[in-house]
Scaffold this active site. Structure first.
Site, PDB file in Angstrom:
ATOM      1  N   ASP A  19       1.158   7.732 -25.231  1.00 12.49           N
ATOM      2  CA  ASP A  19       1.185   8.688 -24.119  1.00 12.49           C
ATOM      3  C   ASP A  19       0.867   8.013 -22.795  1.00 12.49           C
ATOM      4  O   ASP A  19      -0.112   7.258 -22.695  1.00 12.49           O
ATOM      5  CB  ASP A  19       0.111   9.768 -24.341  1.00 12.49           C
ATOM      6  CG  ASP A  19       0.680  11.016 -24.981  1.00 12.49           C
ATOM      7  OD1 ASP A  19       1.892  11.261 -24.855  1.00 12.49           O
ATOM      8  OD2 ASP A  19      -0.104  11.752 -25.608  1.00 12.49           O
TER       9      ASP A  19
ATOM     10  N   GLU B 198       5.783  21.555 -28.225  1.00 16.02           N
ATOM     11  CA  GLU B 198       4.429  21.993 -28.604  1.00 16.02           C
ATOM     12  C   GLU B 198       4.243  23.482 -28.378  1.00 16.02           C
ATOM     13  O   GLU B 198       4.475  23.998 -27.277  1.00 16.02           O
ATOM     14  CB  GLU B 198       3.378  21.199 -27.811  1.00 16.02           C
ATOM     15  CG  GLU B 198       1.955  21.605 -28.188  1.00 16.02           C
ATOM     16  CD  GLU B 198       0.887  20.612 -27.760  1.00 16.02           C
ATOM     17  OE1 GLU B 198       1.222  19.534 -27.227  1.00 16.02           O
ATOM     18  OE2 GLU B 198      -0.305  20.923 -27.970  1.00 16.02           O
TER      19      GLU B 198
ATOM     20  N   LYS C 248       5.472   8.138 -24.158  1.00 18.99           N
ATOM     21  CA  LYS C 248       5.764   9.574 -24.092  1.00 18.99           C
ATOM     22  C   LYS C 248       5.183  10.105 -22.787  1.00 18.99           C
ATOM     23  O   LYS C 248       4.114   9.657 -22.361  1.00 18.99           O
ATOM     24  CB  LYS C 248       5.155  10.298 -25.305  1.00 18.99           C
ATOM     25  CG  LYS C 248       5.234  11.837 -25.213  1.00 18.99           C
ATOM     26  CD  LYS C 248       4.957  12.525 -26.547  1.00 18.99           C
ATOM     27  CE  LYS C 248       3.509  12.822 -26.818  1.00 18.99           C
ATOM     28  NZ  LYS C 248       2.836  13.684 -25.815  1.00 18.99           N
TER      29      LYS C 248
ATOM     30  N   ASP D  46      -2.781  11.096 -25.806  1.00 14.74           N
ATOM     31  CA  ASP D  46      -3.893  11.212 -24.852  1.00 14.74           C
ATOM     32  C   ASP D  46      -4.913  12.238 -25.347  1.00 14.74           C
ATOM     33  O   ASP D  46      -5.954  12.451 -24.724  1.00 14.74           O
ATOM     34  CB  ASP D  46      -3.387  11.534 -23.434  1.00 14.74           C
ATOM     35  CG  ASP D  46      -2.624  12.835 -23.364  1.00 14.74           C
ATOM     36  OD1 ASP D  46      -2.376  13.456 -24.408  1.00 14.74           O
ATOM     37  OD2 ASP D  46      -2.269  13.242 -22.234  1.00 14.74           O
ATOM     38  N   SER D  47      -4.636  12.839 -26.524  1.00  9.81           N
ATOM     39  CA  SER D  47      -5.650  13.635 -27.219  1.00  9.81           C
ATOM     40  C   SER D  47      -6.848  12.753 -27.575  1.00  9.81           C
ATOM     41  O   SER D  47      -7.906  13.272 -27.956  1.00  9.81           O
ATOM     42  CB  SER D  47      -5.067  14.287 -28.476  1.00  9.81           C
ATOM     43  OG  SER D  47      -4.380  13.334 -29.248  1.00  9.81           O
TER      44      SER D  47
ATOM     45  N   GLU E 158       4.834  13.995 -20.376  1.00  9.90           N
ATOM     46  CA  GLU E 158       4.967  15.458 -20.406  1.00  9.90           C
ATOM     47  C   GLU E 158       5.792  15.948 -19.215  1.00  9.90           C
ATOM     48  O   GLU E 158       5.649  15.432 -18.109  1.00  9.90           O
ATOM     49  CB  GLU E 158       3.571  16.111 -20.341  1.00  9.90           C
ATOM     50  CG  GLU E 158       2.712  15.795 -21.550  1.00  9.90           C
ATOM     51  CD  GLU E 158       1.340  16.469 -21.507  1.00  9.90           C
ATOM     52  OE1 GLU E 158       1.066  17.269 -20.578  1.00  9.90           O
ATOM     53  OE2 GLU E 158       0.535  16.207 -22.417  1.00  9.90           O
TER      54      GLU E 158
HETATM   55  O1  KIV Z   1      -1.827  13.738 -27.277  1.00  6.01           O
HETATM   56  C1  KIV Z   1      -1.391  14.197 -28.340  1.00  6.01           C
HETATM   57  O2  KIV Z   1      -2.013  14.113 -29.401  1.00  6.01           O
HETATM   58  C2  KIV Z   1      -0.093  14.869 -28.306  1.00  6.01           C
HETATM   59  C3  KIV Z   1       0.330  15.600 -29.531  1.00  6.01           C
HETATM   60  C4  KIV Z   1      -0.423  16.870 -29.648  1.00  6.01           C
HETATM   61  C5  KIV Z   1       1.788  15.824 -29.577  1.00  6.01           C
HETATM   62  O3  KIV Z   1       0.585  14.824 -27.327  1.00  6.01           O
END
Ligand code: KIV
Length: 271
Positions: A90, A189, A120, A51-52, A122
């Protein structure tokens, strides 16, 4: 012997075997077809459609604004570019925190509409019901502990997490709970290297570190950071493998000059 070299398609089982064999897992983010194709053909083990994307693709300050629809668009583009690596996507902010039914519905949309291999999310203890429900539907889940950017307004900063004993103890407990709930791996992280080592050694499943030292079972970086596309982000944990901003900028300046001077296109480039 390398586990990953023998493998035609990386699965969650491959990652488990890599941990047992002591082979480190390589993971990078990607958000589109073209880069996913390069990374896959270069031999990356896992692509994370992070989600980056909210930051590096859409230009938002945090990961909070990106939607499930956006993530589905990025993930389905990535999937079309890969043959070998495992693709993890994510679950974006707001698509799972409310309850496990909503979390499962979001995970199912990702799997159905993108063809991705895993999701994934969090969080630790607070998200255990979501993890269990998604896993019981047959969807592999990766956890994410330590600095969890979807909670940035709770933390207030992007500083290193779990330096204090109480937070470190919670992280260790959360990691165990995620493993027991069925996660196939956990991203750690921005936490102290010694804590990451302890967690990695205490778990059967692999850990993937970002700013968590060298004792995790694998490493992940955001592609725009490690390729030097994003020049403003310079945390201590980042190693840059390319100065893409400068190199792309140089190529574009050369192109502009060639167009302006009439050098491009030449006869050989014309019909
Ligand atoms: O969204 C992302 O890029 C991440 C990584 C930093 C692990 O969750």
């Amino acid at each position: 012997m390398s586990v990953s070299k023998e493998i035609r398609k990386v699965t969650t089982n491959t990652l488990q075997k890599m941990k047992v064999a002591g082979e480190k897992i390589s993971m990078l983010t990607a958000y589109d077809y073209s880069f996913a194709k390069i990374f896959d053909q270069a031999g990356i083990d896992v692509i994370l459609v992070g989600d980056s994307a909210s930051n590096v693709m859409a230009g938002y300050e945090t990961t909070l604004p990106i939607t499930l629809e956006h993530m589905i668009y990025h993930a389905s583009s990535v999937i079309r570019g890969v043959n070998r690596c495992l693709v993890v996507v994510d679950l974006p902010f707001g698509s799972y925190q409310s309850n496990s039914e909503i979390a499962l519905a979001s995970a199912i949309r990702i799997m159905k509409e993108t063809g991705a291999h895993a999701i994934k999310l969090e969080g630790g203890e607070e998200e255990i019901d979501c993890v269990k429900r998604i896993v019981s539907a047959g969807i592999p889940v990766m956890g994410h502990l330590g600095l969890t950017p979807q909670s940035i307004y709770k933390f207030g900063t992007y500083n290193v997490r779990a330096k204090e004993e109480a937070e470190a103890n919670k992280l260790k407990k959360d990691a165990k709970l995620l493993e027991e709930a069925g996660c196939f791996g956990i991203v750690l992280e921005k936490i102290p290297a010694l804590l990451a080592k302890e967690v990695s050694e205490s778990l059967i499943i692999p850990t993937i570190g970002i700013g968590a030292g060298n004792h995790c079972n694998g490493q992940v970086l955001v592609m725009h950071d490690m390729l030097g596309i994003n020049t403003e982000f310079k945390p201590r944990f980042l190693r840059k493998y390319l100065n893409a901003f400068e190199q792309v900028s140089g190529a574009v300046q050369q192109y502009i000059s060639d167009v302006k001077t009439g050098d491009f296109p030449n006869e050989g480039e014309s019909y």
